[in-house]
Design an enzyme around this catalytic site. Sequence first.
Site, PDB file in Angstrom:
ATOM      1  CG  ASP A 190      15.982  79.417  27.063  1.00 35.46           C
ATOM      2  OD1 ASP A 190      17.133  79.339  26.606  1.00 35.46           O
ATOM      3  OD2 ASP A 190      15.694  79.092  28.229  1.00 35.46           O
ATOM      4  CB  SER A 201      12.053  78.338  38.106  1.00 37.02           C
ATOM      5  OG  SER A 201      12.191  76.940  38.123  1.00 37.02           O
ATOM      6  CE  LYS A 202      17.779  78.394  31.158  1.00 39.24           C
ATOM      7  NZ  LYS A 202      17.430  78.598  29.772  1.00 39.24           N
ATOM      8  NE  ARG A 203      17.054  74.783  41.156  1.00 42.11           N
ATOM      9  CZ  ARG A 203      17.065  74.538  42.452  1.00 42.11           C
ATOM     10  NH1 ARG A 203      16.922  75.520  43.312  1.00 42.11           N
ATOM     11  NH2 ARG A 203      17.218  73.323  42.910  1.00 42.11           N
TER      12      ARG A 203
END
Length: 484
Positions: free
Chosen positions: A265, A255-257
């Site tokens: 990216d 997850s990007k979080r």
Amino acid sequence: MKDVRVRTRFAPSPTGYMHVGNLRTALYAYLTARANNGDFLLRIEDTDQNRQVEGAIDIIYNTLRETGLLWDEGPDCGGPVGPYVQSERKPIYKKYAEELIEKGAAYYCFCTKERLEELNNLQKAAGQITKYDGHCASIPLEEAKARVAAGEAYVIRQRIPKTGVAGFDDINFGHIEVDVSTLDDQVLLKADGMPTYNFANVVDDHLMNINPVIRGTEYLSSAPKYNLLYAAFGWEVPDYVHCPPVMKDATHKLSKRNGDASYEDLVEMGYLTDAILNYIALLGWSPGNEQEIFSLEEMVKIFTVERINKSPSIFDIEKLRFINGEYIRRLSAEAFAEKAMPWVDKAVKGSCNKKLLIELLQQRCEILGDIPEQVDFIDALPEYDTELFTSKKMKTDPETAKAALNLLVPVLQGVEIFTVENVHAAIFNLIEKEGVKNGYMLWPLRVAITGKQFTPGGGIELAVVLGKDETLKRIGVALKKLGA
RNA sequence: GGCCCGAUGGUCAAGAGGUCAAGACACCGCCCUUUCACGGCGGUAUCCCGGGUUCAAGUCCCGGUCGGGUCACCA
């Protein structure tokens, strides 16, 4: 699968970047559509007004276009079952929710957020599962309608049967069944008139003739509720394919979080779009043979949803690197040059033979992001220790290096035009004349002009990359270092 | 915690009762070689545990363990 026209959809919510797991789901849906000569739809699920992120829709469009997952119907190009943006379909959901009410499969609920929160806390404290207590379920319909007419705030909830079981069939997971007592009278239509995902997806997938429905396993436990809805409407349930998540490690989802890489990216790091797509296809799916590298077109030919795995898989950047390297090596020289040039231009400000440099780089890069480190000796000769001239294998040391370089200087000066052929001929002529091993001359040369232990090419190639003047200048520096 | 799902080397995985359990990445070694890399060759390493069913189980059943998902007016 059912014998109906295959229509799949990718239905993201515009809440930001495109993560790898999302992209994979889109890919599987796309492949399923194409493999069956069906349709691939793009539907934007923007029913949560609070979570909209500006620019998110463009990221979705761009990613899908870049990766070649082109859709047949969608917000931008329209189609026969639009609109394809859920917020524009608001009236549709209201109509169907009311139909459910008339059928007794849903009811108006007037509970306040405060009451629900309190209920929730109470249930949690008691260690129970949190679910709606049916407080408004028994309000007579006429009374409820009157309250709605009077302007009271309400939501519409699904009325889950009191007893029995609910289930569904997944193409890979098989039949899954749960007792209705574990199901919640979930909200179908929110107070703002927007549908919840749970309702919108059922209505839209039916109205848009989606089959099979392809989505993540996070919906596995709510699927029985969806089928209850299909049944209440009298609609035929679709085939389901649930895809397991892509993990960062054994226990965490990607997850990007957590700072994990998104598609964008990866591109920024120098991974190729096709390689990324190829790799993620392999994450949770395999063709069943030993082929690992395939284009989108090839994937379309061999993809089947039945071969999607049931267990989560861990995203392995090492394997992606390898596959990316394969792609880079398979690129034509021109195609690689086009992709590599921006990276080289950014990393090398001065002049050099970039054409040759890029030729060398193609064999030595796994990702474009490797380029800066590979070429960092070009603009300026790095500081290095003369011990670098020592090579056991080449049987060289600072002393022999000094001798070799002294021999090399006049020879290189005599090369009019610095091409690989010319420099090679001159140096090998010298090697033969002196009766030494190749490495005796070439190792010192490479070290002297690069100051590095590992370089993207040998001494001859790099001398040509740097040019005659710069090469001789750097040899001069080396000789001085060596005390000549 | 309840419910649902899952489990083959470090990672991705093939396998769908019956050869010494494919292949790839990574790792190690060797070869090639003007470094590294590429390429070639070889190697280490896996069926979560316990019961059953069967002549035979990684493959089927049950239990356990571990992991994931879900339990929102988020999707």
